[in-house]
Write an enzyme that holds these catalytic residues in place. Structure first.
Site, PDB file in Angstrom:
ATOM      1  N   SER A 192       0.835  -1.205   0.000  1.00  0.00           N
ATOM      2  CA  SER A 192       0.000   0.000   0.000  1.00  0.00           C
ATOM      3  C   SER A 192       0.870   1.257   0.000  1.00  0.00           C
ATOM      4  O   SER A 192       1.648   1.477  -0.931  1.00  0.00           O
ATOM      5  CB  SER A 192      -0.952  -0.044   1.195  1.00  0.00           C
ATOM      6  OG  SER A 192      -1.957   0.936   1.083  1.00  0.00           O
TER       7      SER A 192
ATOM      8  N   GLU B 218     -10.180  -4.120  -5.567  1.00  0.00           N
ATOM      9  CA  GLU B 218      -9.729  -2.904  -4.887  1.00  0.00           C
ATOM     10  C   GLU B 218      -9.593  -1.741  -5.850  1.00  0.00           C
ATOM     11  O   GLU B 218      -9.249  -1.911  -7.023  1.00  0.00           O
ATOM     12  CB  GLU B 218      -8.404  -3.148  -4.167  1.00  0.00           C
ATOM     13  CG  GLU B 218      -7.228  -3.478  -5.071  1.00  0.00           C
ATOM     14  CD  GLU B 218      -5.909  -3.477  -4.315  1.00  0.00           C
ATOM     15  OE1 GLU B 218      -5.607  -2.457  -3.658  1.00  0.00           O
ATOM     16  OE2 GLU B 218      -5.180  -4.486  -4.378  1.00  0.00           O
TER      17      GLU B 218
ATOM     18  N   HIS C 210      -7.785  -5.221  -0.502  1.00  0.00           N
ATOM     19  CA  HIS C 210      -6.525  -4.502  -0.651  1.00  0.00           C
ATOM     20  C   HIS C 210      -5.459  -5.092   0.277  1.00  0.00           C
ATOM     21  O   HIS C 210      -5.714  -5.373   1.447  1.00  0.00           O
ATOM     22  CB  HIS C 210      -6.787  -3.035  -0.301  1.00  0.00           C
ATOM     23  CG  HIS C 210      -5.579  -2.177  -0.170  1.00  0.00           C
ATOM     24  ND1 HIS C 210      -4.837  -1.763  -1.255  1.00  0.00           N
ATOM     25  CD2 HIS C 210      -4.984  -1.632   0.926  1.00  0.00           C
ATOM     26  CE1 HIS C 210      -3.850  -1.001  -0.834  1.00  0.00           C
ATOM     27  NE2 HIS C 210      -3.905  -0.907   0.489  1.00  0.00           N
TER      28      HIS C 210
END
Length: 341
Positions: free
Chosen positions: A185, A281, A311
C-alpha cells in the site's frame, strides 16, 4: 468529440468455491483464478460494512486524534512466530522492528516498508506477522523501518527514513544482492520512491522488489479507472479518504512528483518486480499500469491480480486461508532471485 480511449476491461469475479480454474494472462498480467470460500466472502462483506467506514473516519481525524490512533495501533499484541523473534531496535540511526538476529549478515535480509496510508504505524497482527513469516520461509532476517508518519511528518520525511534504512543495512554488511525489498500500500509507494533514489544516486539495487497493492497515483483522486469503477466493490478502501491522505502526506509538494506518484516514474534499470493486487480494490489499475510500464522498460516483471480478496490481502493470511498461497508465491519469488547470489 468521439472518445477513443480504450475502455479498461475488468476480469469477471470468480464464483467457483472449490474447483480450481486456469489462470488467465492478458498483456503480461496474470489474473489468478483462485477459488474463494463462502467464509472468506462473508468476511469481505463484513469488512465493507465495518472496516471501510472506520478507515474513512480515521482519515478525517484531527492530528491529536491521529496521534492517539497511532499509539493504539502500535500497542496491539505482537505476533509470536516460532523461531523468529521480533524486537524494536535501531539500525544505523533508524528505529524499527527487527526480525531474527540481524547481526547475521551472511543471511538474506527482508527490508519491508509497511503500509497504513502514510499515517498509521505497522500493525502487529498484519505487517509484523507477514514480514516475520516471509523471513522464516526464506531463511532471512528482516528490518521494518518505523518511518515518520503524516500529518506531523509529511513527504519527504518518511521516504528519507526508508532511504536511511537501506543505507543502514548496507553499512551493517548486508550485500545488496541478498536484500529483498517489499512494501504494501503506502509502503509500496515508498518502495518505488526508494528505488528511484538508489538508481539516481548510483547505489546498488536489491535482489528483487515486491510491491503489494502499491499506491502509485496521488495526483488524481478520480483516476485511474478502477478507482471509480470499483468504488462500491472495494471492501476496505474508501475513495473519499484519498483526498485527506494526499493532503496529509503531500503537504505543499507537487503530487505529480514521481517520488510521490511513482506511476509516472522512469522505470528503467529496476530490479525484478513482483506486483500483487486484488481485482476487488480501487488501487488495482495502479499496480497493473505500473507493472506494464516496468515490462515496457525491460524490467523482469510479474504481476498477479487475485479475485475477491481485499486490498493488501497477503497481510491477512491469518483471516483468509486463500491468501497463504500468495504469501508462498512471494517467498518463492524471493528465493528465486536470491538463488545463486
Amino acid at each position: 468529440m468521439t472518445n477513443t480511449t480504450p475502455k479498461t476491461t475488468y476480469p469477471i469475479m470468480i464464483d467457483a468455491i472449490t474447483t480450481p480454474l486456469e489462470d488467465s494472462s492478458i498483456d503480461g498480467i496474470t489474473y489468478r483464478n483462485v477459488p474463494i470460500s463462502f467464509r472468506s466472502r462473508m468476511i469481505v462483506a463484513l469488512m465493507r460494512l465495518i472496516a471501510k467506514p472506520m478507515l474513512a473516519r480515521m482519515s478525517r481525524a484531527t492530528p491529536d486524534k491521529l496521534g492517539k490512533i497511532q499509539l493504539r495501533v502500535a500497542s496491539l499484541v505482537w505476533p509470536d512466530i516460532e523461531d523468529m523473534p521480533i524486537r524494536y531496535d535501531i539500525v544505523g540511526n533508524v528505529p524499527g522492528h527487527v526480525f531474527g538476529d540481524i547481526s547475521q549478515t551472511s543471511k538474506p535480509l527482508v527490508l519491508w516498508l509497511h503500509g497504513g496510508a502514510f499515517f498509521l504505524p505497522a500493525a502487529p497482527n498484519a505487517h509484523l506477522s507477514m514480514a516475520a513469516r516471509l523471513c522464516k520461509a526464506i531463511g532471512a532476517v528482516g528490518f521494518m523501518p518505523d518511518y515518520r508518519l503524516a500529518p506531523l511528518n509529511p513527504f519527504p520525511r518518511g521516504l528519507n527514513d526508508c532511504e536511511a534504512a537501506y543505507q543502514a543495512v548496507l553499512n551493517a554488511g548486508f550485500a545488496p544482492s541478498r536484500i529483498v525489498l517489499g512494501g504494501d500500500s503506502a509502503g509500496g509507494n515508498l518502495l518505488f520512491g526508494l528505488l528511484q533514489r538508489l538508481r539516481n544516486n548510483s547505489l546498488p539495487m536489491p535482489a528483487c522488489a515486491i510491491p503489494v497493492s502499491p499506491a502509485t497515483e496521488l495526483g488524481r483522486i478520480h483516476g485511474p479507472s478502477s478507482r471509480h469503477q470499483l468504488v462500491k466493490r472495494d471492501p476496505l478502501l474508501p475513495l473519499a479518504a484519498l483526498v485527506n491522505v494526499t493532503a496529509m502526506y503531500c503537504g505543499e509538494h507537487d503530487s505529480a512528483d514521481p517520488e510521490i506518484s511513482p506511476l509516472y516514474m522512469d522505470c528503467q534499470d529496476l530490479p525484478p518486480m513482483f506486483f500483487l493486487c486484488s481485482s476487488n480494490e480501487i488501487l488495482m489499475d495502479e499496480s497493473v499500469l505500473l507493472a506494464r510500464r516496468c515490462q515496457a522498460a525491460g524490467v523482469d516483471t510479474t504481476c498477479h491480480v487475485w479475485p475477491v480478496l481485499p486490498h493488501a490481502f497477503p497481510l491477512f493470511a491469518d483471516v483468509f486461508p486463500e491468501a497463504r498461497q500468495a504469501c508462498e508465491d512471494i517467498a518463492a519469488f524471493a528465493r528465486q532471485h536470491l538463488a545463486g547470489q
